[in-house]
Design a protein around this motif. Structure first.
Motif, PDB file in Angstrom:
ATOM      1  N   GLN A   3       0.827  -1.199   0.000  1.00 42.25           N
ATOM      2  CA  GLN A   3       0.000   0.000   0.000  1.00 42.25           C
ATOM      3  C   GLN A   3       0.865   1.254   0.000  1.00 42.25           C
ATOM      4  OE1 GLN A   3      -2.642  -0.391   3.328  1.00 42.25           O
ATOM      5  NE2 GLN A   3      -3.509  -2.313   2.620  1.00 42.25           N
ATOM      6  N   SER A   4       0.324   2.318  -0.570  1.00 43.00           N
ATOM      7  CA  SER A   4       1.064   3.576  -0.663  1.00 43.00           C
ATOM      8  C   SER A   4       1.070   4.291   0.687  1.00 43.00           C
ATOM      9  CB  SER A   4       0.436   4.484  -1.728  1.00 43.00           C
ATOM     10  OG  SER A   4      -0.865   4.885  -1.332  1.00 43.00           O
ATOM     11  N   ILE A   5       1.951   5.278   0.794  1.00 48.24           N
ATOM     12  CA  ILE A   5       2.073   6.045   2.032  1.00 48.24           C
ATOM     13  C   ILE A   5       0.771   6.782   2.345  1.00 48.24           C
ATOM     14  CG2 ILE A   5       3.347   7.859   3.208  1.00 48.24           C
ATOM     15  CD1 ILE A   5       4.935   5.298   2.694  1.00 48.24           C
ATOM     16  N   ASP A   6       0.147   7.384   1.334  1.00 47.98           N
ATOM     17  CA  ASP A   6      -1.102   8.122   1.548  1.00 47.98           C
ATOM     18  C   ASP A   6      -2.207   7.211   2.064  1.00 47.98           C
ATOM     19  OD1 ASP A   6       0.064  10.487   0.744  1.00 47.98           O
ATOM     20  OD2 ASP A   6      -0.534  10.258  -1.358  1.00 47.98           O
ATOM     21  N   ILE A   7      -2.299   6.016   1.513  1.00 46.93           N
ATOM     22  CA  ILE A   7      -3.335   5.072   1.957  1.00 46.93           C
ATOM     23  C   ILE A   7      -3.095   4.651   3.399  1.00 46.93           C
ATOM     24  CG2 ILE A   7      -4.247   2.751   1.621  1.00 46.93           C
ATOM     25  CD1 ILE A   7      -3.928   3.113  -1.361  1.00 46.93           C
ATOM     26  N   ILE A   9      -1.573   6.349   5.739  1.00 44.55           N
ATOM     27  CA  ILE A   9      -1.873   7.474   6.627  1.00 44.55           C
ATOM     28  C   ILE A   9      -3.391   7.621   6.806  1.00 44.55           C
ATOM     29  CG2 ILE A   9      -1.751   9.984   6.847  1.00 44.55           C
ATOM     30  CD1 ILE A   9       0.984   9.872   5.514  1.00 44.55           C
ATOM     31  N   LYS A  10      -4.150   7.441   5.731  1.00 46.78           N
ATOM     32  CA  LYS A  10      -5.610   7.519   5.832  1.00 46.78           C
ATOM     33  C   LYS A  10      -6.167   6.385   6.684  1.00 46.78           C
ATOM     34  CE  LYS A  10      -6.398   9.917   1.424  1.00 46.78           C
ATOM     35  NZ  LYS A  10      -6.997   9.819   0.065  1.00 46.78           N
ATOM     36  N   LYS A  11      -5.637   5.190   6.508  1.00 44.51           N
ATOM     37  CA  LYS A  11      -6.111   4.059   7.302  1.00 44.51           C
ATOM     38  C   LYS A  11      -5.782   4.249   8.778  1.00 44.51           C
ATOM     39  CE  LYS A  11      -6.447   0.262   4.027  1.00 44.51           C
ATOM     40  NZ  LYS A  11      -6.132  -1.164   3.765  1.00 44.51           N
ATOM     41  N   MET A 231       6.361  11.333   9.082  1.00 45.64           N
ATOM     42  CA  MET A 231       5.082  12.022   8.918  1.00 45.64           C
ATOM     43  C   MET A 231       5.255  13.462   8.440  1.00 45.64           C
ATOM     44  SD  MET A 231       2.626   9.955   9.450  1.00 45.64           S
ATOM     45  CE  MET A 231       1.213  11.002   9.788  1.00 45.64           C
ATOM     46  N   LYS A 234       6.052  12.909   4.849  1.00 44.87           N
ATOM     47  CA  LYS A 234       5.207  11.879   4.229  1.00 44.87           C
ATOM     48  C   LYS A 234       6.030  10.998   3.274  1.00 44.87           C
ATOM     49  CE  LYS A 234       0.592  13.925   4.478  1.00 44.87           C
ATOM     50  NZ  LYS A 234       0.748  14.857   5.503  1.00 44.87           N
ATOM     51  N   SER A 235       7.159  10.540   3.804  1.00 49.73           N
ATOM     52  CA  SER A 235       8.071   9.719   3.004  1.00 49.73           C
ATOM     53  C   SER A 235       8.376   8.426   3.749  1.00 49.73           C
ATOM     54  CB  SER A 235       9.373  10.475   2.715  1.00 49.73           C
ATOM     55  OG  SER A 235      10.026  10.818   3.926  1.00 49.73           O
ATOM     56  N   GLU A 236       8.740   7.404   2.993  1.00 50.21           N
ATOM     57  CA  GLU A 236       9.053   6.101   3.573  1.00 50.21           C
ATOM     58  C   GLU A 236      10.511   6.067   4.017  1.00 50.21           C
ATOM     59  OE1 GLU A 236       9.843   1.943   1.527  1.00 50.21           O
ATOM     60  OE2 GLU A 236       7.671   2.321   1.601  1.00 50.21           O
TER      61      GLU A 236
END
Length: 328
Positions: A3-7, A9-11, A231, A234-236
Motif C-alpha cells: 500500500q502507498s504512504i497516503d493510503i 496514513i488515511k487508514k 510524517m 510523508k516519506s518512507e
C-alpha cells in the motif's frame, strides 16, 4: 499488494477514530488503578518531552485498585513467563511419524536451548511486565525486533496503549497495527540499523521526528509489510517483510465485533470509582465531625480569624475564671 504512504496514513486516521472511543474508559483505568503509569497524562518515548517524575495520586484515596493491578501482573508473569526461567519448550506434534519424533525432539531441544538463552539475555522479562499492565486495562501490544549484537540478539518493546491502534481482518485476527509517536532523530539510527547512513546535522540530532510505524498483512503474498514513515515529509524511511507480525497484540475478554479487549480493570472500574468516592467523602465528613476547640483568653473574639478546621484553637473572651464554650 503493498500500500502507498497516503493510503496507510488515511487508514491510520480511521483506525485512530475507532480507538478514540475506547480511550475514555482506558484513561480512567490508568487514572485509578495505575496512576504511576498514566500515559494518557504523561508521555515519553525517547523524545524531548519531560520525563521527570510526576505525582498522579493526588486524587487517590484508596490503593486497593493499584495493589490489584500489581497482583494481576505478578500472577500473569509467574504463570505464563516466569523471569529467567527456561519455559520455551517445543516438541514434535501428531503430524510427525513415530519413528521420526525422537530425532525431531532432539533438534527441537537444541533450538529451545538457544531460544531460552536469547530470551534471558534480552529485556523480555521487564517488557512482559509492562505488557501485562496494559493488559489489565484490556489490550496490550509488544514489538519484537532484531537486536543490535550477540549480547542483545532480540529487542522487545512494550508499546504504550496511547500510541497504537489496530484493525481486524475478516477472520477476526489483527491484520494491521498503526503506531504514531515521536522520537529523537539520533535514536532513529539505533532503532533501525538500515538507517545508519541517514543524513542529519548535529543540530537536527536532538530534534524530534514524528513517525508512523505500521505493519499490515498482505493476503496475496502471505507476508506482513512493515513500514516506517516520516510524517513530516510523508516519506518512507524503511520497509521490511515478515512471515509473522512483529507486533504481538493480546486482547483480554474480547467481545464479538469489537477490535479492543475489556480487561479486569474495566470490569471493576465502577467498583473502584465507588470505593474511591466513599473514602474521599468519609475523610471530608470527618472535618465536620471533629469541631474546633475554643480557648478562653483575655481577648475579644475575632470573627474574621475564626478557624473551623478540626482541632483548631480559637480565642474567646475571658468572661469567667475557666474555659467556657462560645455562646453563639
Amino acid at each position: 499488494m503493498k500500500q502507498s504512504i497516503d493510503i496507510l496514513i488515511k487508514k491510520h486516521g480511521k483506525a485512530q477514530t475507532v480507538k478514540s472511543t475506547w480511550d475514555t474508559a482506558y484513561k480512567e483505568i490508568f487514572e485509578y488503578a495505575m496512576p504511576s503509569r498514566d500515559i494518557y497524562q504523561k508521555t515519553y518515548s525517547g523524545s524531548n518531552n519531560n520525563p521527570d517524575y510526576q505525582d498522579r495520586r493526588s486524587n487517590q484515596y484508596s490503593s486497593t485498585a493499584e495493589n490489584s493491578a500489581n497482583e494481576f501482573v505478578n500472577t500473569m508473569q509467574d504463570l505464563l513467563c516466569p523471569p529467567q526461567a527456561n519455559w520455551i519448550d517445543i516438541e514434535a506434534g501428531p503430524l510427525f511419524k513415530d519413528e521420526d519424533k525422537e530425532g525431531a525432539n532432539e533438534e527441537l531441544a537444541k533450538i529451545c536451548t538457544v531460544a531460552n538463552e536469547y530470551k534471558n539475555l534480552s529485556t523480555f522479562d521487564m517488557t512482559f511486565s509492562e505488557f501485562c499492565y496494559d493488559l489489565f486495562a484490556g489490550t496490550a501490544c509488544m514489538l519484537v525486533l532484531k537486536g543490535e549484537d550477540m549480547y542483545s540478539p532480540i529487542c522487545f518493546k512494550a508499546i504504550p496503549i496511547t500510541e497504537y491502534c489496530i484493525e481486524e481482518g475478516a477472520d477476526g485476527h489483527v491484520c494491521a497495527v498503526y503506531r504514531k509517536y515521536t522520537m529523537r532523530k539520533e535514536l532513529v539510527k539505533e532503532q533501525w540499523p538500515e538507517l545508519k547512513n541517514l543524513k542529519m546535522t548535529k543540530e537536527d540530532q536532538d530534534k524530534d521526528m514524528d513517525i508512523l510505524e505500521t505493519c499490515y498483512y498482505d493476503k496475496a503474498l502471505k507476508v506482513y509489510h512493515y513500514v516506517v514513515i516520516d510524517m513530516q515529509n510523508k516519506s518512507e524511511l524503511l520497509s521490511r517483510e515478515y512471515k509473522t507480525n512483529p507486533f504481538i497484540v493480546l486482547r483480554w475478554n474480547k467481545a464479538a465485533g469489537e477490535p479492543y479487549g475489556r480487561g479486569p480493570g474495566m470490569a471493576a472500574l465502577n467498583d473502584i470509582k465507588t470505593l474511591n468516592l466513599i473514602k474521599e467523602y468519609g475523610l471530608r465528613a470527618l472535618a465536620y465531625n471533629l469541631p474546633p476547640l475554643l480557648v478562653q483568653e483575655d481577648a475579644m473574639l475575632d470573627v474574621d480569624q475564626l478557624d473551623m478546621t478540626p482541632f483548631a484553637l480559637n480565642v474567646v473572651p475571658n468572661t469567667q475564671t475557666s474555659i467556657v464554650p462560645l455562646q453563639l
